[in-house]
Design a protein around this motif. Structure first.
Motif, short mmCIF file in Angstrom:
data_model
loop_
_atom_site.label_atom_id
_atom_site.label_comp_id
_atom_site.label_asym_id
_atom_site.label_seq_id
_atom_site.Cartn_x
_atom_site.Cartn_y
_atom_site.Cartn_z
N ARG A 93 0.82 -1.22 0.00
CA ARG A 93 0.00 0.00 0.00
C ARG A 93 0.85 1.27 0.00
NH1 ARG A 93 -2.92 3.31 3.70
NH2 ARG A 93 -5.01 3.81 2.92
N LYS A 94 1.95 1.25 0.74
CA LYS A 94 2.81 2.43 0.84
C LYS A 94 3.36 2.81 -0.53
CE LYS A 94 6.92 4.15 3.23
NZ LYS A 94 7.99 3.82 4.21
N HIS A 95 3.79 1.81 -1.30
CA HIS A 95 4.35 2.07 -2.63
C HIS A 95 3.26 2.58 -3.59
CE1 HIS A 95 8.20 0.28 -1.61
NE2 HIS A 95 7.56 -0.73 -1.07
N ASN A 134 -2.61 23.99 4.75
CA ASN A 134 -3.17 22.71 4.31
C ASN A 134 -2.16 21.92 3.48
OD1 ASN A 134 -6.28 21.82 4.54
ND2 ASN A 134 -6.12 24.05 4.80
N LEU A 135 -1.54 22.59 2.51
CA LEU A 135 -0.62 21.90 1.62
C LEU A 135 0.66 21.49 2.36
CD1 LEU A 135 -1.01 24.01 -1.65
CD2 LEU A 135 -2.05 21.80 -1.08
N GLU A 136 1.11 22.31 3.30
CA GLU A 136 2.27 21.93 4.10
C GLU A 136 1.97 20.70 4.94
OE1 GLU A 136 4.64 26.18 4.78
OE2 GLU A 136 3.11 25.52 6.24
N PHE A 137 0.78 20.65 5.49
CA PHE A 137 0.38 19.49 6.30
C PHE A 137 0.37 18.21 5.47
CE2 PHE A 137 -3.10 16.67 7.64
CZ PHE A 137 -2.63 16.31 8.89
N TYR A 138 -0.29 18.26 4.31
CA TYR A 138 -0.37 17.07 3.47
C TYR A 138 0.99 16.73 2.85
CZ TYR A 138 -5.40 16.95 4.03
OH TYR A 138 -6.66 16.85 4.57
N GLY A 139 1.80 17.76 2.58
CA GLY A 139 3.14 17.50 2.06
C GLY A 139 3.99 16.73 3.06
N LYS A 140 3.86 17.08 4.34
CA LYS A 140 4.60 16.35 5.38
C LYS A 140 4.09 14.91 5.49
CE LYS A 140 5.76 20.44 8.13
NZ LYS A 140 5.51 21.19 9.39
N MET A 141 2.80 14.74 5.32
CA MET A 141 2.25 13.38 5.36
C MET A 141 2.81 12.53 4.22
SD MET A 141 -1.77 13.86 6.38
CE MET A 141 -2.07 12.11 6.25
N TYR A 142 3.06 13.15 3.08
CA TYR A 142 3.64 12.44 1.94
C TYR A 142 5.15 12.26 2.09
CZ TYR A 142 -0.62 12.77 -0.89
OH TYR A 142 -1.90 12.63 -1.38
N GLY A 143 5.73 12.91 3.11
CA GLY A 143 7.17 12.79 3.32
C GLY A 143 8.01 13.61 2.37
N GLN A 194 -12.24 23.16 -5.22
CA GLN A 194 -12.06 21.97 -6.05
C GLN A 194 -10.67 21.96 -6.69
OE1 GLN A 194 -14.36 19.67 -6.01
NE2 GLN A 194 -13.35 18.25 -7.43
N ARG A 195 -10.22 23.14 -7.12
CA ARG A 195 -8.88 23.24 -7.68
C ARG A 195 -7.82 22.90 -6.64
NH1 ARG A 195 -8.30 29.03 -10.11
NH2 ARG A 195 -10.46 29.43 -9.54
N LEU A 196 -8.05 23.34 -5.39
CA LEU A 196 -7.10 23.06 -4.32
C LEU A 196 -7.04 21.56 -4.02
CD1 LEU A 196 -5.12 24.11 -2.23
CD2 LEU A 196 -7.05 24.50 -0.67
N LEU A 197 -8.17 20.88 -4.11
CA LEU A 197 -8.19 19.43 -3.92
C LEU A 197 -7.32 18.73 -4.97
CD1 LEU A 197 -11.95 18.74 -3.05
CD2 LEU A 197 -9.98 18.30 -1.56
N ILE A 198 -7.36 19.25 -6.19
CA ILE A 198 -6.55 18.66 -7.26
C ILE A 198 -5.07 18.97 -7.02
CG2 ILE A 198 -6.11 18.67 -9.74
CD1 ILE A 198 -9.13 19.36 -10.05
N VAL A 199 -4.76 20.18 -6.56
CA VAL A 199 -3.38 20.53 -6.21
C VAL A 199 -2.87 19.60 -5.10
CG1 VAL A 199 -1.92 22.29 -5.13
CG2 VAL A 199 -3.53 22.94 -6.92
N LYS A 200 -3.71 19.37 -4.13
CA LYS A 200 -3.35 18.46 -3.03
C LYS A 200 -3.06 17.05 -3.57
CE LYS A 200 -5.84 15.89 0.49
NZ LYS A 200 -7.16 15.72 1.13
N ALA A 201 -3.87 16.58 -4.51
CA ALA A 201 -3.67 15.24 -5.08
C ALA A 201 -2.40 15.15 -5.90
CB ALA A 201 -4.87 14.87 -5.95
N LEU A 202 -1.94 16.30 -6.44
CA LEU A 202 -0.75 16.32 -7.30
C LEU A 202 0.52 16.68 -6.55
CD1 LEU A 202 -2.33 18.19 -10.32
CD2 LEU A 202 -1.53 15.83 -10.34
N LEU A 203 0.40 16.97 -5.28
CA LEU A 203 1.50 17.54 -4.51
C LEU A 203 2.75 16.65 -4.53
CD1 LEU A 203 1.89 20.13 -2.90
CD2 LEU A 203 1.18 18.90 -0.84
#
Length: 317
Positions: free
Chosen positions: A155-157, A180-189, A225-234
């Motif tokens: 799952r991690k890969h 928000n993006l910094e938080f999710y970016g840290k979650m992605y490592g 909605q655009r921010l959600l897509i940015v988050k998915a592409l981060l």
């Protein structure tokens, strides 16, 4: 012929020496030094330069074999997996059953790198369940799945290579866009310098740079909605899954999304939508779901204007 004679016979073969013996000697010496056996390496080279050749050759052969089997196993596995990397997604007879019944029935598809696929179907047809299984948010009841060569157990890969933008994804309203993006970016490592660069690039692409310090609660629906897509592409995923991305978007937001998808030639994009006018092109792959099954999966070759009638026939409307 004794060991001494054999050693001299082989050592006198210039071709063999240059193409096999000397490279093997160098590899074995490097191996011993790599594991801090410097004294042994010097001793080994000294012996190899003597006439006791066969014994040393055998030792070198065993060491090289052991080294390759231990150190190179991961690289060999990765090479084998990468041979099929063009096959980004593979589903074989995948089913998903809830208490209310089957949401997906015997779904089998193959998706190659760079494909842009539109997924249609009425409400409850299984589109969102399909995307959630691909993104590891749901586990199938049965069937086989591989994402970029990885089974669901890895799952991690898989998550490192998938970006999922659901229709109503989660964002923290009390935090700013940047937070928000910094938080999710840290979650992605993602390391901080790369995160800053990636964040500013995507915000510029989706015209959200001026909203960087605004709270999410202050954004319009289209901006959210655009921010959600940015988050998915981060984290720069190879596969992008979009669930009704055009729903509620104003013309400006829809144009930014369209421009991004047009430029993302290397991305594999699967978009679930109800919008018959959303980017269908002649020759584009289209999948139609109905009652949990795929009733059409092919490249649309007809006039775009005829697709809506074709769709209605397929889903019995």
């Amino acid at each position: 012929m004794g060991y001494n004679s054999i050693a001299h016979f082989v050592l006198d073969d210039k071709c063999w020496m240059e193409n096999y013996y000397q490279p093997l000697l160098a590899k074995t010496e490097a191996f011993l030094k790599k594991y801090d056996y410097a004294d042994e390496a010097r001793e080994f080279v000294g012996i190899m330069q003597q006439e006791i050749f066969l014994a040393c050759f055998f030792a070198g052969f065993v060491l090289e074999g052991w080294y390759n089997s231990k150190v190179s196993y991961k690289a060999k596995f990765e090479h084998k997996r990468m041979k099929n990397i063009l096959e980004m997604i593979l589903l074989e007879n995948v089913c998903k059953e809830f208490d209310t019944g089957f949401s997906l029935k015997n779904i089998s598809i193959t998706v190659e790198q760079g494909e842009k696929i539109l997924v249609f179907g009425p409400n409850g047809a299984g589109k969102t369940t399909f995307l959630k299984i691909l993104s590891c948010l749901l586990s199938p009841s049965s069937g086989n799945i591989k994402i970029m060569g990885y089974p669901p157990a890895k799952r991690k890969h898989i998550l490192a290579n998938i970006g999922f933008a659901p229709q109503s994804g989660h964002l923290y309203d009390s935090l700013t866009v940047k937070q928000n993006l910094e938080f999710y970016g840290k979650m992605y490592g993602i390391a901080k310098p790369q995160l800053e660069e990636r964040m500013h690039k995507l915000l510029a692409q989706f015209n959200l740079t001026m909203k960087l310090d605004n709270k999410v609660s202050q954004l319009s629906k289209g901006m959210r909605q655009r921010l959600l897509i940015v988050k998915a592409l981060l984290h720069d995923p190879q596969i992008l899954l979009l669930d009704e991305p055009y729903a509620g978007l104003d013309l400006e937001s829809a144009e930014y999304l369209h421009n991004y998808l047009e430029s993302a030639e290397d991305k594999t994009v699967i978009t679930a939508t109800h919008d018959f006018n959303s980017e269908i092109k002649t020759g584009q792959r289209v999948i139609i779901f109905n009652q949990g099954s795929i009733v059409f999966d092919d490249r649309w070759q007809d006039n775009i204007a005829t697709f809506k009638d074709f769709y209605k026939r397929k889903v019995g409307q």
